[in-house]
Design a protein around this motif. Structure first.
Motif, PDB file in Angstrom:
ATOM      1  N   ALA A  89      -3.468 -21.446  30.968  1.00  0.00           N
ATOM      2  CA  ALA A  89      -3.225 -22.251  32.060  1.00  0.00           C
ATOM      3  C   ALA A  89      -2.432 -21.548  33.127  1.00  0.00           C
ATOM      4  O   ALA A  89      -2.720 -21.515  34.375  1.00  0.00           O
ATOM      5  N   TRP A  90      -1.185 -20.987  32.755  1.00  0.00           N
ATOM      6  CA  TRP A  90      -0.259 -20.293  33.803  1.00  0.00           C
ATOM      7  C   TRP A  90      -0.927 -18.974  34.199  1.00  0.00           C
ATOM      8  O   TRP A  90      -1.025 -18.721  35.452  1.00  0.00           O
ATOM      9  N   ASP A  91      -1.496 -18.302  33.294  1.00  0.00           N
ATOM     10  CA  ASP A  91      -2.282 -17.247  33.715  1.00  0.00           C
ATOM     11  C   ASP A  91      -3.631 -17.395  34.749  1.00  0.00           C
ATOM     12  O   ASP A  91      -3.668 -16.641  35.652  1.00  0.00           O
ATOM     13  N   ALA A  92      -4.177 -18.429  34.317  1.00  0.00           N
ATOM     14  CA  ALA A  92      -5.377 -18.913  35.394  1.00  0.00           C
ATOM     15  C   ALA A  92      -4.780 -19.343  36.600  1.00  0.00           C
ATOM     16  O   ALA A  92      -5.522 -18.830  37.633  1.00  0.00           O
ATOM     17  N   LEU A  93      -3.676 -19.771  36.850  1.00  0.00           N
ATOM     18  CA  LEU A  93      -2.965 -20.373  38.149  1.00  0.00           C
ATOM     19  C   LEU A  93      -2.883 -18.972  38.789  1.00  0.00           C
ATOM     20  O   LEU A  93      -3.194 -18.763  40.046  1.00  0.00           O
ATOM     21  N   ALA A  94      -2.182 -17.930  38.192  1.00  0.00           N
ATOM     22  CA  ALA A  94      -1.966 -16.610  38.713  1.00  0.00           C
ATOM     23  C   ALA A  94      -3.214 -15.965  39.279  1.00  0.00           C
ATOM     24  O   ALA A  94      -3.327 -15.361  40.241  1.00  0.00           O
ATOM     25  N   ASP A  95      -4.204 -16.114  38.217  1.00  0.00           N
ATOM     26  CA  ASP A  95      -5.618 -15.296  38.695  1.00  0.00           C
ATOM     27  C   ASP A  95      -6.176 -15.970  39.766  1.00  0.00           C
ATOM     28  O   ASP A  95      -6.845 -15.283  40.668  1.00  0.00           O
ATOM     29  N   LEU A  96      -6.011 -17.513  39.837  1.00  0.00           N
ATOM     30  CA  LEU A  96      -6.741 -17.993  41.341  1.00  0.00           C
ATOM     31  C   LEU A  96      -6.009 -17.350  42.435  1.00  0.00           C
ATOM     32  O   LEU A  96      -6.564 -17.222  43.559  1.00  0.00           O
ATOM     33  N   ASP A  97      -4.675 -17.264  42.492  1.00  0.00           N
ATOM     34  CA  ASP A  97      -3.907 -16.548  43.625  1.00  0.00           C
ATOM     35  C   ASP A  97      -4.555 -15.215  43.970  1.00  0.00           C
ATOM     36  O   ASP A  97      -4.532 -14.821  44.871  1.00  0.00           O
ATOM     37  N   LEU A  98      -4.649 -14.529  42.812  1.00  0.00           N
ATOM     38  CA  LEU A  98      -5.149 -13.103  42.962  1.00  0.00           C
ATOM     39  C   LEU A  98      -6.586 -13.042  43.505  1.00  0.00           C
ATOM     40  O   LEU A  98      -7.066 -12.154  44.473  1.00  0.00           O
ATOM     41  N   ILE A  99      -7.274 -14.022  42.914  1.00  0.00           N
ATOM     42  CA  ILE A  99      -8.875 -14.088  43.534  1.00  0.00           C
ATOM     43  C   ILE A  99      -8.761 -14.601  44.962  1.00  0.00           C
ATOM     44  O   ILE A  99      -9.649 -13.981  45.773  1.00  0.00           O
ATOM     45  N   ALA A 100      -8.056 -15.349  45.487  1.00  0.00           N
ATOM     46  CA  ALA A 100      -7.824 -15.854  46.882  1.00  0.00           C
ATOM     47  C   ALA A 100      -7.573 -14.440  47.655  1.00  0.00           C
ATOM     48  O   ALA A 100      -8.052 -14.154  48.865  1.00  0.00           O
ATOM     49  N   LYS A 101      -6.799 -13.362  47.107  1.00  0.00           N
ATOM     50  CA  LYS A 101      -6.356 -12.366  47.922  1.00  0.00           C
ATOM     51  C   LYS A 101      -7.582 -11.504  48.084  1.00  0.00           C
ATOM     52  O   LYS A 101      -7.832 -10.851  48.879  1.00  0.00           O
ATOM     53  N   ALA A 102      -8.124 -11.473  47.143  1.00  0.00           N
ATOM     54  CA  ALA A 102      -9.534 -10.454  46.790  1.00  0.00           C
ATOM     55  C   ALA A 102     -10.458 -11.035  47.712  1.00  0.00           C
ATOM     56  O   ALA A 102     -11.403 -10.318  48.010  1.00  0.00           O
ATOM     57  N   ALA A 103     -10.336 -12.214  48.139  1.00  0.00           N
ATOM     58  CA  ALA A 103     -11.472 -12.924  48.755  1.00  0.00           C
ATOM     59  C   ALA A 103     -11.040 -12.735  50.486  1.00  0.00           C
ATOM     60  O   ALA A 103     -11.782 -13.340  51.231  1.00  0.00           O
ATOM     61  N   GLY A 104      -9.915 -11.951  50.518  1.00  0.00           N
ATOM     62  CA  GLY A 104      -9.460 -11.980  52.024  1.00  0.00           C
ATOM     63  C   GLY A 104      -8.705 -13.012  52.475  1.00  0.00           C
ATOM     64  O   GLY A 104      -8.303 -13.277  53.677  1.00  0.00           O
ATOM     65  N   LEU A 105      -8.246 -13.931  51.701  1.00  0.00           N
ATOM     66  CA  LEU A 105      -7.107 -14.767  52.144  1.00  0.00           C
ATOM     67  C   LEU A 105      -5.760 -14.141  51.607  1.00  0.00           C
ATOM     68  O   LEU A 105      -5.592 -13.404  50.987  1.00  0.00           O
ATOM     69  N   ARG A 106      -4.816 -15.093  51.980  1.00  0.00           N
ATOM     70  CA  ARG A 106      -3.348 -14.823  51.944  1.00  0.00           C
ATOM     71  C   ARG A 106      -2.591 -15.121  50.340  1.00  0.00           C
ATOM     72  O   ARG A 106      -1.652 -14.515  49.922  1.00  0.00           O
ATOM     73  N   GLY A 107      -3.347 -15.902  49.740  1.00  0.00           N
ATOM     74  CA  GLY A 107      -2.989 -16.144  48.349  1.00  0.00           C
ATOM     75  C   GLY A 107      -3.328 -17.803  47.932  1.00  0.00           C
ATOM     76  O   GLY A 107      -4.027 -18.217  48.893  1.00  0.00           O
ATOM     77  N   LEU A 108      -2.645 -18.398  47.064  1.00  0.00           N
ATOM     78  CA  LEU A 108      -2.869 -19.817  46.806  1.00  0.00           C
ATOM     79  C   LEU A 108      -1.527 -20.406  47.028  1.00  0.00           C
ATOM     80  O   LEU A 108      -0.459 -19.867  46.634  1.00  0.00           O
ATOM     81  N   VAL A 109      -1.253 -21.730  47.730  1.00  0.00           N
ATOM     82  CA  VAL A 109      -0.282 -22.619  47.912  1.00  0.00           C
ATOM     83  C   VAL A 109      -0.569 -23.828  47.357  1.00  0.00           C
ATOM     84  O   VAL A 109      -1.678 -24.327  47.277  1.00  0.00           O
ATOM     85  N   LEU A 110       0.428 -24.146  46.382  1.00  0.00           N
ATOM     86  CA  LEU A 110       0.346 -25.441  45.675  1.00  0.00           C
ATOM     87  C   LEU A 110       1.291 -26.634  46.005  1.00  0.00           C
ATOM     88  O   LEU A 110       2.351 -26.161  46.407  1.00  0.00           O
ATOM     89  N   LEU A 111       0.661 -27.620  46.316  1.00  0.00           N
ATOM     90  CA  LEU A 111       1.488 -28.767  46.770  1.00  0.00           C
ATOM     91  C   LEU A 111       1.256 -29.834  45.570  1.00  0.00           C
ATOM     92  O   LEU A 111       0.254 -30.320  45.393  1.00  0.00           O
ATOM     93  N   PHE A 112       2.643 -30.391  45.382  1.00  0.00           N
ATOM     94  CA  PHE A 112       2.623 -31.415  44.411  1.00  0.00           C
ATOM     95  C   PHE A 112       3.497 -32.607  44.816  1.00  0.00           C
ATOM     96  O   PHE A 112       4.484 -32.805  45.181  1.00  0.00           O
ATOM     97  N   ASP A 113       2.567 -33.799  44.959  1.00  0.00           N
ATOM     98  CA  ASP A 113       2.994 -34.931  45.515  1.00  0.00           C
ATOM     99  C   ASP A 113       3.331 -36.043  44.320  1.00  0.00           C
ATOM    100  O   ASP A 113       2.918 -35.681  43.250  1.00  0.00           O
TER     101      ASP A 113
END
Length: 410
Positions: A240-264
């Motif tokens: 699950a931790w690795d998956a969160l890191a991978d989503l950040d990596l995929i975002a960068k590979a898609a031309g985005l700056r990464g993944l931001v997580l907000l916890f309310d």
């Protein structure tokens, strides 16, 4: 009143007022309806602009109930989307299965709420589509290298670049199969990982076996099970931790700056996790986000100002003496002052302008500053933690009443 009064189209203004009748601004217009705190907003924008060096960071957003910490998280969401980040705003709630001691449930919530733009679409599929739809003309050298390493130079046979084998299988199936049912299965699996604990076989059949004509993955079926490719809760939730890191990596590979997580509603870890081992596990996960080694993106946690003190009291009350309490004191935080009555008055003036644009009437002439101040004074006489929401509703009710009165006189 003209549309330029608040810079909005009348139809958009009408949707905003409709949402404000419930006391909260709608998504994507939260920053428009934020007053004061300019220095604090600039500081938050700077936190989003940190260098992407592969090491994550986190921030506690501290504010009293009703002071706007949830509102501020929504402002950060808008900032992050504007800055071309993928974003997921998660409400922590153990009663509804979003438990911070269980990173597989957090991953599921992140995947459900994930956004890549202001279109309103949510879900991990929006990120996978962003990854697949980047035009070649916009693929930078760094992006091309990441994409080649993710896909094995486009062969999709096998790759160790993504840390979570489940994410690799999901992305590969998403790209190699345009089948809507397969994609629906992928979204449902990643959005609800606990539901698939005993459903590995259908995942293997749909995401691997049925697609073997698209790639040449050398692994036998039993290896997918023995390696727990389809499980995000085993091994201390490591995948699950690795998956969160991978989503950040995929975002960068898609031309985005990464993944931001907000916890309310992060106070949930104290209020709704009653067993000491669950609370301790949840807080250890919090520290892992702040350590920045498991998730390389930026994370924000909305809490009350006395959150740290409450955590210490709760752990001590339950006899957890071996816990390293000093770790709480080193958590970076961002303090948010309560909204003052004068600040709320400025918000009321903004709401008046939006209402005027929505209904095309002379709200400024019919609802004076004195009228708005009277509403604000009545709200600030309350001690309710829900005061801000009630005050917003009161302003809209006053504007509605004056508009109806003006309409009846015509």
């Amino acid at each position: 009143m003209s549309r330029t009064e608040c810079g909005l189209d009348p139809a958009v203004a009408d949707r905003i007022i409709e949402q404000l009748r419930f006391g909260v601004p709608p998504p994507d217009y939260v920053r428009l309806l934020t007053v004061g705190r300019d220095d604090q907003l600039r500081e938050l924008e700077q936190s989003l602009g940190r260098p992407t060096d592969g090491h994550g960071s986190a921030l506690l957003i501290k504010a009293n109930y009703g002071a706007g910490k949830s509102h501020l998280l929504k402002v950060i969401r808008e900032m992050a989307l504007d800055a071309r980040y993928a974003v997921s705003l998660v409400i922590v709630n153990a009663h509804e299965g979003v438990r911070f001691n269980r990173l597989d449930t957090i991953l599921g919530a992140v995947c459900r709420e994930l956004e890549v733009d202001h279109s309103g679409r949510k879900g991990v599929g929006s990120l996978f589509d962003a990854f697949t739809s980047v035009p070649n003309s916009k693929v930078t050298t760094a992006m091309r290298e990441m994409r080649n390493r993710i896909s094995g130079a486009g062969h999709w046979d096998h790759s160790e670049y993504l840390k979570a084998p489940g994410i690799y299988v999901a992305v590969r199936a998403w790209i190699t199969s345009p089948n809507g049912q397969v994609r629906d299965l992928i979204e449902d699996w990643l959005s609800n990982p606990p539901n698939y604990r005993n459903r590995r076989s259908p995942l293997y059949k749909s995401l691997v076996y049925d697609l073997r004509g698209k790639f040449r993955d050398p692994r036998a079926e039993w290896q997918f099970y023995s390696d727990e490719v389809f499980s995000f809760q085993s091994g201390g939730h490591r995948q699950a931790w690795d998956a969160l890191a991978d989503l950040d990596l995929i975002a960068k590979a898609a031309g985005l700056r990464g993944l931001v997580l907000l916890f309310d509603e992060f106070e949930d870890v104290i209020q709704n996790l009653n067993r000491r081992n669950l609370q301790e596990a949840a807080l250890l996960n919090l520290f892992r986000f702040f350590a920045g080694e498991r998730f390389p993106g930026m994370s924000y946690f909305a809490v009350t100002p006395d959150f740290v003190a409450k955590c210490k009291r709760e752990l001590l009350r339950k006899g957890i003496y071996e816990f390293d309490y000093s770790r709480f004191d080193s958590l970076p935080s961002f303090g948010l002052a309560d909204v003052t009555m004068d600040e709320f008055l400025q918000l009321a003036i903004k709401i008046r302008a939006v209402h005027a644009t929505a209904d095309g009437w002379d709200a400024v002439g019919k609802v004076t500053i004195a009228d708005l101040r009277k509403v604000a004074s009545a709200a600030w006489a309350l001690s309710s933690p829900d005061r801000l929401r009630q005050a917003i509703q009161s302003v809209v009710e006053t504007l509605d009443a004056k508009h109806e009165e003006a309409h009846e006189r015509k």
